[in-house]
Write a protein that holds these residues in place. Structure first.
Motif, PDB file in Angstrom:
ATOM      1  N   GLU A  83      36.806   8.675  19.823  1.00  0.00           N
ATOM      2  CA  GLU A  83      36.506   7.592  18.872  1.00  0.00           C
ATOM      3  C   GLU A  83      35.660   7.374  17.780  1.00  0.00           C
ATOM      4  N   GLY A  84      34.812   8.427  17.688  1.00  0.00           N
ATOM      5  CA  GLY A  84      34.209   8.703  16.374  1.00  0.00           C
ATOM      6  C   GLY A  84      35.182   8.853  15.292  1.00  0.00           C
ATOM      7  N   ASN A  85      36.048   9.864  15.528  1.00  0.00           N
ATOM      8  CA  ASN A  85      37.261  10.128  14.691  1.00  0.00           C
ATOM      9  C   ASN A  85      38.019   8.964  14.155  1.00  0.00           C
ATOM     10  N   GLU A  86      38.486   8.095  15.260  1.00  0.00           N
ATOM     11  CA  GLU A  86      39.247   7.097  15.025  1.00  0.00           C
ATOM     12  C   GLU A  86      38.544   6.029  14.147  1.00  0.00           C
ATOM     13  N   LEU A  87      37.305   5.455  14.483  1.00  0.00           N
ATOM     14  CA  LEU A  87      36.504   4.664  13.730  1.00  0.00           C
ATOM     15  C   LEU A  87      36.322   5.217  12.292  1.00  0.00           C
ATOM     16  N   THR A  88      36.045   6.597  12.231  1.00  0.00           N
ATOM     17  CA  THR A  88      35.808   6.978  10.563  1.00  0.00           C
ATOM     18  C   THR A  88      37.317   6.657   9.943  1.00  0.00           C
ATOM     19  N   ALA A  89      38.278   7.027  10.359  1.00  0.00           N
ATOM     20  CA  ALA A  89      39.577   6.809   9.985  1.00  0.00           C
ATOM     21  C   ALA A  89      39.814   5.119   9.579  1.00  0.00           C
ATOM     22  N   ILE A  90      39.444   4.394  10.641  1.00  0.00           N
ATOM     23  CA  ILE A  90      39.514   3.116  10.166  1.00  0.00           C
ATOM     24  C   ILE A  90      38.558   2.647   8.991  1.00  0.00           C
ATOM     25  N   PHE A  91      37.497   3.042   8.877  1.00  0.00           N
ATOM     26  CA  PHE A  91      36.679   2.715   7.755  1.00  0.00           C
ATOM     27  C   PHE A  91      37.139   3.539   6.494  1.00  0.00           C
ATOM     28  N   VAL A  92      37.644   4.499   6.464  1.00  0.00           N
ATOM     29  CA  VAL A  92      38.310   5.097   5.385  1.00  0.00           C
ATOM     30  C   VAL A  92      39.398   4.411   4.947  1.00  0.00           C
ATOM     31  N   SER A  93      40.092   4.022   5.698  1.00  0.00           N
ATOM     32  CA  SER A  93      41.565   3.024   5.475  1.00  0.00           C
ATOM     33  C   SER A  93      40.993   1.760   4.860  1.00  0.00           C
ATOM     34  N   THR A  94      39.970   0.985   5.452  1.00  0.00           N
ATOM     35  CA  THR A  94      39.466  -0.180   5.109  1.00  0.00           C
ATOM     36  C   THR A  94      38.925   0.183   3.465  1.00  0.00           C
ATOM     37  N   LEU A  95      38.114   1.154   3.438  1.00  0.00           N
ATOM     38  CA  LEU A  95      37.544   1.139   2.012  1.00  0.00           C
ATOM     39  C   LEU A  95      38.733   1.276   1.166  1.00  0.00           C
ATOM     40  N   LYS A  96      39.633   2.107   1.277  1.00  0.00           N
ATOM     41  CA  LYS A  96      40.693   2.141   0.558  1.00  0.00           C
ATOM     42  C   LYS A  96      41.409   1.021   0.194  1.00  0.00           C
ATOM     43  N   THR A  97      41.848   0.101   1.019  1.00  0.00           N
ATOM     44  CA  THR A  97      42.267  -1.248   0.938  1.00  0.00           C
ATOM     45  C   THR A  97      41.412  -2.190   0.007  1.00  0.00           C
ATOM     46  N   VAL A  98      40.148  -2.447   0.310  1.00  0.00           N
ATOM     47  CA  VAL A  98      39.352  -3.221  -0.456  1.00  0.00           C
ATOM     48  C   VAL A  98      39.221  -2.679  -1.901  1.00  0.00           C
ATOM     49  N   ASN A  99      38.915  -1.123  -2.237  1.00  0.00           N
ATOM     50  CA  ASN A  99      38.602  -0.543  -3.392  1.00  0.00           C
ATOM     51  C   ASN A  99      39.956  -0.921  -4.142  1.00  0.00           C
ATOM     52  N   ASN A 100      41.029  -0.650  -3.512  1.00  0.00           N
ATOM     53  CA  ASN A 100      42.375  -1.198  -4.274  1.00  0.00           C
ATOM     54  C   ASN A 100      42.531  -2.576  -4.676  1.00  0.00           C
ATOM     55  N   ARG A 101      41.891  -3.408  -4.083  1.00  0.00           N
ATOM     56  CA  ARG A 101      41.929  -4.707  -4.200  1.00  0.00           C
ATOM     57  C   ARG A 101      41.013  -4.943  -5.617  1.00  0.00           C
ATOM     58  N   ILE A 102      39.828  -4.704  -5.505  1.00  0.00           N
ATOM     59  CA  ILE A 102      38.937  -4.390  -6.560  1.00  0.00           C
ATOM     60  C   ILE A 102      39.461  -4.085  -7.779  1.00  0.00           C
ATOM     61  N   ASN A 103      40.144  -2.776  -7.737  1.00  0.00           N
ATOM     62  CA  ASN A 103      40.593  -2.441  -8.976  1.00  0.00           C
ATOM     63  C   ASN A 103      41.738  -3.046  -9.733  1.00  0.00           C
ATOM     64  N   GLN A 104      42.532  -3.903  -8.529  1.00  0.00           N
ATOM     65  CA  GLN A 104      43.518  -4.808  -9.164  1.00  0.00           C
ATOM     66  C   GLN A 104      43.233  -6.000 -10.052  1.00  0.00           C
ATOM     67  N   LYS A 105      41.843  -6.451  -9.841  1.00  0.00           N
ATOM     68  CA  LYS A 105      41.429  -7.708 -10.298  1.00  0.00           C
ATOM     69  C   LYS A 105      41.296  -7.363 -11.962  1.00  0.00           C
TER      70      LYS A 105
END
Length: 105
Positions: A83-105
């Motif tokens: 569960e810890g590894n799954e949550l970590t993967a979700i957090f990393v993926s979420t951060l990548k998505t939001v960072n990409n959105r920020i960088n596209q603005k």
């Protein structure tokens, strides 16, 4: 699960130190994630989510220590580890998505 794990650790000086750190980081994941959900901007979201990611990673570190010290077997900690590894993967993926959105603005 973190709190339940800590309550089952042997009563040794070293386990008390690890238990304290594990409870702090493990419960911090949830507390800080609540703050993420209330972020007022993408940048605030990323900042707070990075804290969540750090705490999740630290929690996994303390679980690794418990396994290395053989206070519990790896198989006994399999579900919390997974569960810890799954949550970590979700957090990393979420951060990548939001960072990409920020960088596209």
């Amino acid at each position: 699960m973190v709190i339940d794990l800590v309550e089952k650790l042997p009563n040794l000086i070293s386990t008390k130190v690890v238990a304290n750190q594990l409870v702090r980081s493990g419960t911090s994941v949830g507390a800080n994630y609540r703050a993420v959900c209330r972020a007022r901007s993408d940048r605030e979201f990323v900042s707070k989510m990075n804290i969540v990611l750090e705490e999740a990673d630290e929690t996994l570190f303390w679980i690794e220590i418990i396994i290395e010290k053989q206070w519990f077997s790896k198989s006994e900690l399999d579900s919390i580890w997974k569960e810890g590894n799954e949550l970590t993967a979700i957090f990393v993926s979420t951060l990548k998505t939001v960072n990409n959105r920020i960088n596209q603005k």
